[in-house]
Scaffold this motif. Structure first.
Motif, PDB file in Angstrom:
ATOM      1  N   LYS A 239      41.650  46.605  48.939  1.00 56.39           N
ATOM      2  CA  LYS A 239      41.358  45.176  49.121  1.00 56.39           C
ATOM      3  C   LYS A 239      40.591  44.934  50.409  1.00 56.39           C
ATOM      4  O   LYS A 239      39.766  44.018  50.499  1.00 56.39           O
ATOM      5  CB  LYS A 239      42.658  44.357  49.134  1.00 56.39           C
ATOM      6  CG  LYS A 239      43.238  44.075  47.763  1.00 56.39           C
ATOM      7  CD  LYS A 239      44.457  43.180  47.861  1.00 56.39           C
ATOM      8  CE  LYS A 239      44.116  41.782  48.330  1.00 56.39           C
ATOM      9  NZ  LYS A 239      45.284  40.881  48.321  1.00 56.39           N
TER      10      LYS A 239
ATOM     11  N   GLU B 122      49.800  39.522  45.634  1.00 56.42           N
ATOM     12  CA  GLU B 122      49.445  39.475  47.047  1.00 56.42           C
ATOM     13  C   GLU B 122      50.453  40.255  47.887  1.00 56.42           C
ATOM     14  O   GLU B 122      50.146  40.705  48.996  1.00 56.42           O
ATOM     15  CB  GLU B 122      49.390  38.018  47.522  1.00 56.42           C
ATOM     16  CG  GLU B 122      48.226  37.226  46.923  1.00 56.42           C
ATOM     17  CD  GLU B 122      48.256  35.772  47.352  1.00 56.42           C
ATOM     18  OE1 GLU B 122      49.115  35.418  48.201  1.00 56.42           O
ATOM     19  OE2 GLU B 122      47.432  34.978  46.858  1.00 56.42           O
TER      20      GLU B 122
ATOM     21  N   THR C 221      40.748  49.755  40.879  1.00 55.51           N
ATOM     22  CA  THR C 221      40.090  49.106  42.014  1.00 55.51           C
ATOM     23  C   THR C 221      39.184  50.073  42.764  1.00 55.51           C
ATOM     24  O   THR C 221      38.496  49.666  43.702  1.00 55.51           O
ATOM     25  CB  THR C 221      41.124  48.505  42.996  1.00 55.51           C
ATOM     26  OG1 THR C 221      41.917  49.558  43.552  1.00 55.51           O
ATOM     27  CG2 THR C 221      42.014  47.495  42.294  1.00 55.51           C
TER      28      THR C 221
END
Length: 270
Positions: free
Chosen positions: A99, A21, A141
């Motif tokens: 993200k 995170e 990603t």
């Protein structure tokens, strides 16, 4: 209220996701961080500090060995961001932008991602296979990568501004600090630690001179000293003056029996 952890989730996986995170490179970070927080750790008042580097390295290595992945990209926003620089800052920015669902194209002038993690720190400190696996997790990603692309040469800054909604400049600290003396510039066989480590990590440095003086006491100077000692010098029947940087390739096999690798003298002043 924070969601409780899955009781069936290995604690290492939970720890990795929490670490990611804030930092998508726990394996590398655990190896190179100078751990300033350990000096101020509250546990020092009880027994001893928490060895956070060791914990982070263990969790990071466990995640690589067990195929842990980073969180998937968020819903696509339609926004596109150019990230200039493929070092730790650029790669981290690319991860956090994905993200949020933004499209990311990462531009890197070199042929390998990693920046100073790749070219500024020796491989015995940051194993290249582990570094590339942590990088690949970010690319997976959905980050588009353009290697060997120097902004200002292959692509103009004006073109970036036209093609993207935003630009994140992550050029890094690629320049070493010269000695603050008038005679430094152009002095033969005197280079910064950053330049020394750069040519070593690119495979261009194969030997050093008989005597190497290292000025400074930080992590780069320790790396320079360690690399110089590992490399040693090449001696020949007739001692050849080899510069400390951009050393030519080793002699051909026909004369291999007339050379010898010997240890060099490396001095690191206190």
């Amino acid at each position: 209220m924070e969601k409780a952890a899955d009781p069936d989730l290995p604690w290492q996986e939970f720890a990795f996701q929490r670490m990611a995170e804030a930092n998508p490179f726990p394996s590398v970070m655990g190896r190179v961080c100078p751990e300033p927080c350990e000096t101020g750790c509250n546990r020092n008042d009880v027994d001893d500090f928490v060895g956070i580097n060791s914990v982070e390295q263990y969790v990071g290595d466990w995640a690589l060995e067990n195929g842990s992945t980073l969180p998937s990209a968020g819903p696509e926003t339609g926004k596109r961001v150019a990230v200039v620089g493929g070092g730790p800052a650029g790669l981290s920015a690319a991860f956090f932008l994905r993200k949020k669902g933004h499209g990311v194209t990462l531009f890197e002038a070199e042929d390998t991602l990693g920046g100073m993690m790749q070219y500024g720190i020796p491989g015995y400190r940051t194993p290249r296979d582990m570094l590339q696996k942590e990088i690949q997790r970010i690319i997976d990603t959905g980050v588009e990568v353009r290697l060997n692309t120097c902004i200002g040469t292959e692509v103009s800054a004006e073109q970036l501004e036209e093609d993207f909604d935003a630009i994140f400049w992550a050029l890094g600290a690629q320049k070493g600090r010269a000695l603050p003396i008038d005679s430094w510039e152009g002095t033969e066989n005197c280079i910064t630690g950053v330049d020394f480590l750069d040519v070593f990590n690119k495979g261009k440095l194969q030997a050093v001179t008989k005597r190497v003086e290292v000025l400074g006491g930080g992590d780069p100077s320790i790396d320079v000293s360690s690399v110089a000692r590992r490399l040693g010098r090449i001696s020949h029947e007739k001692e050849m003056p080899l510069p400390v940087h951009l050393v030519p390739d080793l002699p051909t096999p026909q004369v291999a029996d007339s050379i010898e690798r010997r240890g060099g003298t490396v001095t690191l002043p206190p």
